[in-house]
Design a protein around this motif. Structure first.
Motif, short mmCIF file in Angstrom:
data_model
loop_
_atom_site.label_atom_id
_atom_site.label_comp_id
_atom_site.label_asym_id
_atom_site.label_seq_id
_atom_site.Cartn_x
_atom_site.Cartn_y
_atom_site.Cartn_z
N LYS A 105 9.69 -1.52 1.55
CA LYS A 105 10.83 -2.27 2.05
C LYS A 105 11.20 -1.96 3.51
CE LYS A 105 11.64 -4.30 -1.92
NZ LYS A 105 11.48 -5.76 -2.10
N SER A 106 10.67 -0.90 4.08
CA SER A 106 11.03 -0.49 5.44
C SER A 106 10.02 -0.98 6.46
CB SER A 106 11.14 1.04 5.53
OG SER A 106 12.16 1.53 4.67
N GLU A 107 10.51 -1.36 7.63
CA GLU A 107 9.66 -1.86 8.71
C GLU A 107 9.67 -0.89 9.89
OE1 GLU A 107 11.03 -5.73 9.74
OE2 GLU A 107 10.18 -6.68 7.94
N ASP A 108 8.60 -0.95 10.68
CA ASP A 108 8.51 -0.12 11.88
C ASP A 108 7.42 -0.69 12.78
OD1 ASP A 108 9.01 1.93 13.66
OD2 ASP A 108 8.97 3.50 12.13
N GLU A 109 7.22 -0.05 13.92
CA GLU A 109 6.13 -0.39 14.83
C GLU A 109 5.30 0.86 15.10
OE1 GLU A 109 7.64 -4.09 17.63
OE2 GLU A 109 7.46 -2.08 18.48
N TYR A 110 3.98 0.66 15.24
CA TYR A 110 3.10 1.79 15.53
C TYR A 110 1.98 1.36 16.47
CZ TYR A 110 5.01 5.07 12.09
OH TYR A 110 5.81 5.94 11.41
N GLN A 151 6.74 -4.70 11.09
CA GLN A 151 6.25 -5.16 9.79
C GLN A 151 6.46 -4.03 8.77
OE1 GLN A 151 1.71 -5.04 9.42
NE2 GLN A 151 1.97 -5.04 11.65
N PRO A 152 6.40 -4.34 7.46
CA PRO A 152 6.54 -3.27 6.47
C PRO A 152 5.46 -2.20 6.64
CG PRO A 152 6.79 -5.43 5.44
CD PRO A 152 6.31 -5.68 6.84
N ILE A 153 5.85 -0.97 6.45
CA ILE A 153 4.90 0.14 6.59
C ILE A 153 3.76 -0.03 5.60
CG2 ILE A 153 4.65 2.65 6.49
CD1 ILE A 153 7.65 2.78 7.20
N TRP A 154 4.06 -0.57 4.41
CA TRP A 154 3.03 -0.80 3.41
C TRP A 154 1.94 -1.72 3.95
CZ3 TRP A 154 0.00 0.39 -0.11
CH2 TRP A 154 -0.54 -0.50 -1.04
#
Length: 332
Positions: A105-110, A151-154
């Motif tokens: 459910k969590s989003e981030d950038e990498y 986007q979602p980490i998954w």
């Protein structure tokens, strides 16, 4: 009605309320389509019920099939949803997920440099999000540079795992355990259960379909925005038998016809076949596990456990090739 068949199971809330006596039914579901293990617990609410709310810690324990001592089946878990129903006696269905739900459910950038493996990237995600680690299998395949916008980490994890498979590596699946986040190769379970009709299987369904089949792949190269992309390879499979079901593959990393042909061949597939089996519950089986069925070694695509003594389970089984194409083929 409280279910006496659940006396080999326990539902614990906030690590202090043991609510086995209130259980009506418990189902647990695991699928390669999702990252988190899900339990649905239905309870009768009594006057001394401690109360329950989303966000509380929860776990489900039980005696494994063929065992004698309780183990954790879903732990650590979190109460995600409560949906009370009152008609005379009050009933409360509760949805619980293991803590992989936060990754879903969590989003981030990498931004990742080239040369890292999926294992190394998973360690980075876990470190940044404060997730304890258990056994992380070394995937061993260096990956290309990756820029992941919000986007979602998954989704990022799956992109890393799909690229690993595309480059010749094994299929892997993250799994939350009491020891922490683990990364396991599909089919690496030590105990391989044998599923047999008239022994532990009551009903068998077999699905064969052309839905999802690919009999021809057109591999495209790079081109300016105002021009058509060059065709690097046109790979044909069983077009004479099944007709033309074409997939277009466009990947900036493919620059020569040999690599393009090889990538296209990996996407070819014919009739898609899965088995759906229903039988006595073997509560330790998870999605991604290997089982033996009708003298075939298959992987579990999804499974639903209806806990009890005995309980029942429904599992969808498929070949390793099917799982690779269905869940680990890269989206170009």
């Amino acid at each position: 009605m409280i279910n006496p068949g659940l006396n080999k199971y326990e539902f614990v809330l906030d690590n202090k309320y043991f609510l086995r006596e209130l259980l009506e039914n418990v189902t647990m579901e695991d699928s390669l389509d999702e990252i988190a293990y899900r339990a649905t617990v239905k309870m009768i609410i009594t006057s001394d019920f401690p109360g329950i709310a989303p966000g509380q810690e929860a776990r489900v324990s039980g005696v494994p099939f063929g065992g004698s001592s309780m183990i954790y089946l879903l732990h650590p878990g979190v109460v995600w949803e409560c949906n009370s129903q009152t008609k005379g006696q009050k009933h409360l269905p509760v949805t619980i997920y293991d803590r992989m739900i936060y990754i879903a459910k969590s989003e981030d950038e990498y931004l990742f440099s080239a040369g890292q493996t999926a294992s190394q990237r998973l360690r980075q995600y876990a470190s940044d999000w404060g997730i304890p680690l258990g056994q992380i299998t070394d995937t061993g395949i260096p990956l290309a540079k990756a820029i992941y916008r919000a986007q979602p980490i998954w989704s990022m994890i799956m992109s890393d795992l799909k690229e690993t498979v595309t480059k010749g590596g094994k299929m892997y699946r993250p799994r939350m355990t009491p020891e922490g986040l683990e990364l396991l190769a599909l089919g690496s379970n030590e105990t391989v259960w044998v599923l047999e009709k008239e022994q532990n299987i009551e009903e068998i369904g077999q699905l064969r379909t052309l839905e999802g089949a690919v009999t021809q792949v057109k591999v495209l190269g790079n081109a300016p925005e105002d021009q058509r992309s060059p065709v690097l390879a046109l790979v044909k499979g069983e077009t004479d038998k099944y007709g033309t079901l074409q997939k277009v593959l466009s990947d900036s990393k493919l620059t020569d016809s040999g690599a393009a042909k090889s990538a296209g061949e990996d996407l070819l597939s014919g009739v898609q076949e899965t088995f759906t089996v229903t039988g006595i519950d073997i509560n330790a089986i998870r999605a991604g596990d290997k089982v033996q069925f009708n003298s075939m070694e298959l992987l579990v695509a999804s499974i639903k456990h209806e806990l009890g003594s005995p309980g029942h389970m429904t599992a969808v089984l498929a070949s390793e090739d099917y799982i690779r194409r269905r869940y680990y083929a890269r989206s170009f």
